[in-house]
Write an enzyme that holds these catalytic residues in place. Structure first.
Site, PDB file in Angstrom:
ATOM      1  N   LYS A 176       0.857  -1.199   0.000  1.00 41.64           N
ATOM      2  CA  LYS A 176       0.000   0.000   0.000  1.00 41.64           C
ATOM      3  C   LYS A 176       0.887   1.240   0.000  1.00 41.64           C
ATOM      4  O   LYS A 176       1.455   1.611   1.029  1.00 41.64           O
ATOM      5  CB  LYS A 176      -0.922   0.038   1.229  1.00 41.64           C
ATOM      6  CG  LYS A 176      -1.930   1.182   1.098  1.00 41.64           C
ATOM      7  CD  LYS A 176      -2.381   1.736   2.419  1.00 41.64           C
ATOM      8  CE  LYS A 176      -1.673   2.979   2.852  1.00 41.64           C
ATOM      9  NZ  LYS A 176      -1.784   4.167   2.014  1.00 41.64           N
ATOM     10  N   GLU A 179      -1.230   7.296  -0.343  1.00 38.57           N
ATOM     11  CA  GLU A 179      -2.319   7.636  -1.268  1.00 38.57           C
ATOM     12  C   GLU A 179      -2.002   8.868  -2.098  1.00 38.57           C
ATOM     13  O   GLU A 179      -2.603   9.081  -3.141  1.00 38.57           O
ATOM     14  CB  GLU A 179      -3.633   7.833  -0.494  1.00 38.57           C
ATOM     15  CG  GLU A 179      -3.612   8.868   0.621  1.00 38.57           C
ATOM     16  CD  GLU A 179      -3.117   8.324   1.965  1.00 38.57           C
ATOM     17  OE1 GLU A 179      -2.287   7.392   1.965  1.00 38.57           O
ATOM     18  OE2 GLU A 179      -3.563   8.850   2.995  1.00 38.57           O
ATOM     19  N   GLY A 229       6.920   5.284   7.951  1.00 35.43           N
ATOM     20  CA  GLY A 229       6.083   6.475   8.047  1.00 35.43           C
ATOM     21  C   GLY A 229       6.259   7.134   9.396  1.00 35.43           C
ATOM     22  O   GLY A 229       7.287   6.958  10.054  1.00 35.43           O
ATOM     23  N   GLY A 230       5.250   7.861   9.802  1.00 35.90           N
ATOM     24  CA  GLY A 230       5.361   8.666  11.017  1.00 35.90           C
ATOM     25  C   GLY A 230       5.167   7.849  12.293  1.00 35.90           C
ATOM     26  O   GLY A 230       4.578   6.765  12.280  1.00 35.90           O
ATOM     27  N   ILE A 231       5.633   8.409  13.398  1.00 39.01           N
ATOM     28  CA  ILE A 231       5.619   7.707  14.682  1.00 39.01           C
ATOM     29  C   ILE A 231       4.187   7.447  15.175  1.00 39.01           C
ATOM     30  O   ILE A 231       3.900   6.390  15.729  1.00 39.01           O
ATOM     31  CB  ILE A 231       6.454   8.524  15.701  1.00 39.01           C
ATOM     32  CG1 ILE A 231       6.773   7.724  16.935  1.00 39.01           C
ATOM     33  CG2 ILE A 231       5.796   9.819  16.076  1.00 39.01           C
ATOM     34  CD1 ILE A 231       7.848   8.407  17.801  1.00 39.01           C
ATOM     35  N   THR A 233       1.434   7.013  13.399  1.00 38.57           N
ATOM     36  CA  THR A 233       0.877   5.889  12.629  1.00 38.57           C
ATOM     37  C   THR A 233       1.551   4.583  13.043  1.00 38.57           C
ATOM     38  O   THR A 233       0.879   3.556  13.187  1.00 38.57           O
ATOM     39  CB  THR A 233       1.093   6.116  11.113  1.00 38.57           C
ATOM     40  OG1 THR A 233       0.785   7.456  10.796  1.00 38.57           O
ATOM     41  CG2 THR A 233       0.250   5.184  10.292  1.00 38.57           C
ATOM     42  N   GLY A 234       2.845   4.634  13.235  1.00 35.85           N
ATOM     43  CA  GLY A 234       3.586   3.426  13.624  1.00 35.85           C
ATOM     44  C   GLY A 234       3.034   2.820  14.909  1.00 35.85           C
ATOM     45  O   GLY A 234       2.883   1.601  15.020  1.00 35.85           O
ATOM     46  N   GLU A 251       9.857   1.579  10.394  1.00 34.38           N
ATOM     47  CA  GLU A 251      10.857   2.610  10.066  1.00 34.38           C
ATOM     48  C   GLU A 251      10.171   3.948  10.272  1.00 34.38           C
ATOM     49  O   GLU A 251       9.370   4.367   9.430  1.00 34.38           O
ATOM     50  CB  GLU A 251      11.306   2.479   8.600  1.00 34.38           C
ATOM     51  CG  GLU A 251      12.063   1.211   8.284  1.00 34.38           C
ATOM     52  CD  GLU A 251      13.458   1.181   8.892  1.00 34.38           C
ATOM     53  OE1 GLU A 251      13.954   2.236   9.333  1.00 34.38           O
ATOM     54  OE2 GLU A 251      14.031   0.088   8.955  1.00 34.38           O
ATOM     55  N   CYS A 285      13.516  11.439   6.485  1.00 31.70           N
ATOM     56  CA  CYS A 285      13.498  10.944   7.868  1.00 31.70           C
ATOM     57  C   CYS A 285      14.817  11.211   8.567  1.00 31.70           C
ATOM     58  O   CYS A 285      14.844  11.475   9.759  1.00 31.70           O
ATOM     59  CB  CYS A 285      13.205   9.451   7.873  1.00 31.70           C
ATOM     60  SG  CYS A 285      14.356   8.490   6.875  1.00 31.70           S
ATOM     61  N   GLU A 386       9.868  16.182  15.098  1.00 30.60           N
ATOM     62  CA  GLU A 386      10.210  16.147  13.679  1.00 30.60           C
ATOM     63  C   GLU A 386       9.297  17.120  12.937  1.00 30.60           C
ATOM     64  O   GLU A 386       8.081  17.034  13.043  1.00 30.60           O
ATOM     65  CB  GLU A 386       9.995  14.721  13.149  1.00 30.60           C
ATOM     66  CG  GLU A 386      10.395  14.542  11.706  1.00 30.60           C
ATOM     67  CD  GLU A 386      10.041  13.153  11.175  1.00 30.60           C
ATOM     68  OE1 GLU A 386       8.897  12.693  11.401  1.00 30.60           O
ATOM     69  OE2 GLU A 386      10.900  12.538  10.536  1.00 30.60           O
TER      70      GLU A 386
HETATM   71  N1  LIG Z   1      12.813   5.629   9.014  1.00 30.83           N
HETATM   72  C1  LIG Z   1      12.736   5.696   7.695  1.00 30.83           C
HETATM   73  O1  LIG Z   1      13.476   5.041   6.977  1.00 30.83           O
HETATM   74  C2  LIG Z   1      11.736   6.612   7.048  1.00 30.83           C
HETATM   75  C3  LIG Z   1      11.778   6.801   5.665  1.00 30.83           C
HETATM   76  C4  LIG Z   1      10.863   7.656   5.066  1.00 30.83           C
HETATM   77  C5  LIG Z   1       9.921   8.324   5.842  1.00 30.83           C
HETATM   78  N2  LIG Z   1       9.900   8.127   7.187  1.00 30.83           N
HETATM   79  C6  LIG Z   1       8.944   8.866   8.020  1.00 30.83           C
HETATM   80  O2  LIG Z   1       7.677   8.968   7.368  1.00 30.83           O
HETATM   81  C7  LIG Z   1       6.977  10.132   7.819  1.00 30.83           C
HETATM   82  C8  LIG Z   1       6.420  10.889   6.635  1.00 30.83           C
HETATM   83  O3  LIG Z   1       5.602  10.079   5.885  1.00 30.83           O
HETATM   84  P1  LIG Z   1       4.009  10.147   5.917  1.00 30.83           P
HETATM   85  O4  LIG Z   1       3.565  11.522   6.246  1.00 30.83           O
HETATM   86  O5  LIG Z   1       3.533   9.500   4.669  1.00 30.83           O
HETATM   87  O6  LIG Z   1       3.694   9.209   7.167  1.00 30.83           O
HETATM   88  P2  LIG Z   1       2.290   8.637   7.633  1.00 30.83           P
HETATM   89  O7  LIG Z   1       2.565   7.868   8.860  1.00 30.83           O
HETATM   90  O8  LIG Z   1       1.265   9.697   7.669  1.00 30.83           O
HETATM   91  O9  LIG Z   1       1.867   7.675   6.437  1.00 30.83           O
HETATM   92  C9  LIG Z   1       2.677   6.616   6.012  1.00 30.83           C
HETATM   93  C10 LIG Z   1       1.813   5.550   5.388  1.00 30.83           C
HETATM   94  O10 LIG Z   1       0.973   5.002   6.392  1.00 30.83           O
HETATM   95  C11 LIG Z   1      -0.367   5.002   5.955  1.00 30.83           C
HETATM   96  N3  LIG Z   1      -1.254   5.095   7.116  1.00 30.83           N
HETATM   97  C12 LIG Z   1      -1.759   6.214   7.703  1.00 30.83           C
HETATM   98  N4  LIG Z   1      -2.544   5.871   8.746  1.00 30.83           N
HETATM   99  C13 LIG Z   1      -2.524   4.525   8.839  1.00 30.83           C
HETATM  100  C14 LIG Z   1      -3.129   3.577   9.717  1.00 30.83           C
HETATM  101  N5  LIG Z   1      -3.920   3.953  10.726  1.00 30.83           N
HETATM  102  N6  LIG Z   1      -2.884   2.263   9.523  1.00 30.83           N
HETATM  103  C15 LIG Z   1      -2.070   1.867   8.534  1.00 30.83           C
HETATM  104  N7  LIG Z   1      -1.489   2.704   7.656  1.00 30.83           N
HETATM  105  C16 LIG Z   1      -1.690   4.025   7.810  1.00 30.83           C
HETATM  106  C17 LIG Z   1      -0.433   6.180   5.000  1.00 30.83           C
HETATM  107  O11 LIG Z   1      -1.546   6.069   4.143  1.00 30.83           O
HETATM  108  C18 LIG Z   1       0.897   6.039   4.288  1.00 30.83           C
HETATM  109  O12 LIG Z   1       0.825   5.065   3.286  1.00 30.83           O
HETATM  110  C19 LIG Z   1       8.016  10.942   8.559  1.00 30.83           C
HETATM  111  O13 LIG Z   1       7.795  10.821   9.947  1.00 30.83           O
HETATM  112  C20 LIG Z   1       9.341  10.299   8.169  1.00 30.83           C
HETATM  113  O14 LIG Z   1      10.367  10.460   9.107  1.00 30.83           O
HETATM  114  C21 LIG Z   1      10.775   7.285   7.810  1.00 30.83           C
HETATM  115  C1  LIG Z   2      15.608   6.446   4.258  1.00 28.62           C
HETATM  116  N1  LIG Z   2      15.771   7.616   3.361  1.00 28.62           N
HETATM  117  C2  LIG Z   2      16.923   8.393   3.804  1.00 28.62           C
HETATM  118  C3  LIG Z   2      16.009   7.141   2.011  1.00 28.62           C
HETATM  119  C4  LIG Z   2      14.576   8.395   3.277  1.00 28.62           C
HETATM  120  C5  LIG Z   2      14.071   8.929   4.512  1.00 28.62           C
HETATM  121  O1  LIG Z   2      13.105   9.671   4.501  1.00 28.62           O
END
Ligand SMILES: NC(=O)c1ccc[n+]([C@@H]2O[C@H](COP(=O)([O-])OP(=O)(O)OC[C@H]3O[C@@H](n4cnc5c(N)ncnc54)[C@H](O)[C@@H]3O)[C@@H](O)[C@H]2O)c1
Ligand SMILES: C[N+](C)(C)CC=O
Length: 490
Positions: A176, A179, A229-231, A233-234, A251, A285, A386
């Site tokens: 997934k 979006e 993704g974000g903390i 959501t994680g 991640e 990130c 962040e």
């Molecule tokens: N550690 C890493 O390697 C890494 C790499 C890239 C981005 N990130 C992090 O990602 C974040 C930015 O990305 P974002 O805004 O897309 O993050 P996000 O958490 O908003 O969304 C990430 C994904 O999760 C999905 N999602 C949202 N709510 C959900 C739920 N309840 N259940 C399951 N899936 C859900 C979204 O649709 C999207 O596909 C930043 O915090 C960034 O640091 C981390």
């Molecule tokens: C993991 N990296 C550095 C490729 C993207 C982070 O947002």
């Protein structure tokens, strides 16, 4: 656009069951680039059923690792063949410069090639047995059905870190993408089909996190969730995944310190600090958003940063001289604006930026000026949270111990850097920094052979490297008694 713009479920290109669609917006000018299906729980369940069937009764999990490796390497070849188209799509979708997108495509092909090459290098292991006339072997098997959820900032790169090791190890999967940036992921599913990935093995569902993502996390037919993704959501996913104790790889975000000692090569450290934070408009990130500078060079360092920042060229990712594109969306820019307001309110000094650009050519895009805050302290929101935008905070230190203490004062632990010409000092700092990656005289480098992931609340597990492949395997111990005898206990 020569792209299917559909979901891919059980080897078929399909619209959403609901027939709902979503417009994909170019963040540079707000034009609609494409309209894609907006799947929901029912599409997700169909994809999970296909992946379950392909894993339980299909041949993928039991094909030889050599054969799977060949398919994964073929995907790398196809990505290289279509690199220009993929890079174009990624820049349209994210606003990043096309030069950066080309670099991403090289990295992505490299990831598929790496996992394709190591797919058959693990033949298991014989371990010593305490029983005579027996064998004891340890083998790695695929986990099963994997749900994979990716963010918008590096859409295909983050997808490749999940797709390649999952396929190489014989899993089936449902991907997934975010979006708001699904286009290159759709394209790579076309390429995976062309490379010979069998029907049902790799499935693509488009839609939101609350629907598709939540179904993947909750569904008991999914054995593993890999999320980037974000903390916030994680944490939700971690909770949902407990329903059937799914294996979990997270991640998450980072608030990454960059320590600059006075003995560093000044110009290189300035240049790397700028690149570390403002590349991709800070939407990384591992962006070095937290600069920690030795007191004796602080003022000179800040002045040099400010002078350079004033020269940045913002614009379309397709203009050759553009250095920084827009933020991803209006909503995201509003969040960055609030974040900067919090910094000002809490007493940080705005050295440059802190607003939208006034250039008439940029008014249709979600642009925000590169921003530097000085006089920052660890209790400030802009130092702890962040922001995921082009915003850097500067703190001062006077001793090595203080620098490391500041760097570790965070709930995050993704990455950090140290700039110094004293190698012993650099190694001492690296040993003490509580982060998954520490760069010495470098910032933001990653490559397929080295693991990537976070300490503390930056995540669980690792992507890339051998560890990134192990995430997709279960370990099994098989003991065989070659000369069984009665035990005569009962
Ligand atoms: N550690 C890493 O390697 C890494 C790499 C890239 C981005 N990130 C992090 O990602 C974040 C930015 O990305 P974002 O805004 O897309 O993050 P996000 O958490 O908003 O969304 C990430 C994904 O999760 C999905 N999602 C949202 N709510 C959900 C739920 N309840 N259940 C399951 N899936 C859900 C979204 O649709 C999207 O596909 C930043 O915090 C960034 O640091 C981390
Ligand atoms: C993991 N990296 C550095 C490729 C993207 C982070 O947002």
């Amino acid at each position: 656009m020569d792209l299917k713009l559909q979901q891919y479920i059980n080897g078929k290109w399909v619209d959403a069951n609901s027939e709902n669609t979503r417009e994909i917006i170019n963040p540079f000018n707000q034009e609609v680039i494409a309209t894609v299906p907006e799947g929901d729980e029912s599409d997700t369940r169909a994809a999970i059923a296909a992946a379950r069937e392909a894993f339980d009764n299909g041949e993928w999990a039991s094909t030889t690792a050599t054969e799977r490796g060949a398919v994964v390497r073929e995907i790398a070849e196809l990505i290289e063949r279509d690199k220009q188209e993929l890079a174009h799509l990624e820049s349209l979708d994210t606003g990043k410069t096309v030069e950066e997108s080309r670099g991403d495509m090289d990295d992505i092909a490299g990831v598929f090639r790496y996992y394709g090459e190591i797919a058959d290098k693990d033949g298991g292991e014989l371990v010593d047995s305490p029983v005579s006339n027996s064998t004891s072997k340890v083998v790695h098997e695929p986990v099963g059905v994997c749900g994979q959820i990716t963010p918008w900032n590096y859409p295909l790169l983050q997808a490749s870190w999940k797709l390649a090791p999952a396929l190489a190890t014989g899993n089936t999967l449902i991907m997934k993408p975010s979006e708001i940036t699904p286009l290159t992921t759709i394209k790579v599913f076309e390429l995976m089909e062309e490379a010979g990935v069998p029907a049902g093995v790799a499935n693509l569902v488009l839609g939101t996190g609350d629907t598709v993502g939540a179904e993947l996390s909750n569904n008991t037919d999914v054995d593993l969730i890999s999320f980037t993704g974000g903390i916030v959501t994680g944490k939700k996913i971690m909770q949902a995944a407990s329903v059937n104790v799914k294996k979990l790889a997270l991640e998450l975000g980072g608030k990454n310190p960059n320590i600059v000692f006075a003995d560093t090569d000044f110009e290189i450290a300035v240049d790397q600090a700028l690149n570390g934070v403002f590349f991709h408009a800070g939407q990384i990130c591992s962006a070095g958003t937290r600069l920690i500078v030795e007191e004796s060079i602080h003022d000179e360092f800040v002045n040099a940063l400010v002078e350079r920042v004033k020269q940045f060229k913002l614009g379309s990712g397709f203009d050759e001289d553009t250095q920084m594109g827009p933020l991803i969306s209006a909503d995201h820019r509003a969040k960055v604006e609030k974040y900067v307001e919090a910094g000002i309110k809490e007493g940080a000094t705005l050295a440059v930026g802190g607003k939208r650009p006034e250039d008439p050519e940029l008014q249709n895009g979600f642009f925000y000026l590169p921003t530097i805050f000085t006089d920052c302290t660890t209790d400030m929101t802009v130092v702890q949270e962040e922001g995921f935008g082009p915003v850097i905070t500067v703190e001062k230190f006077s001793t090595e111990k203080e620098a490391v203490k500041l760097a570790n004062d965070s709930i995050y632990g993704l990455a950090g850097g140290v700039f110094t010409n004293d190698i012993a000092k650099a190694e001492r700092c690296a040993a003490k920094m509580r982060m998954g990656t520490v760069w010495i005289n470098e910032f933001n480098l990653y490559f397929p052979h080295a693991p990537w992931g976070g300490f503390k609340q930056s995540g669980i597990g690792r992507e890339l490297g051998r560890l990134g492949m192990e995430e997709y395997t279960e370990t099994k111990h098989i003991f065989q008694n070659l000369k069984p005898e009665p035990i005569n206990w009962f």
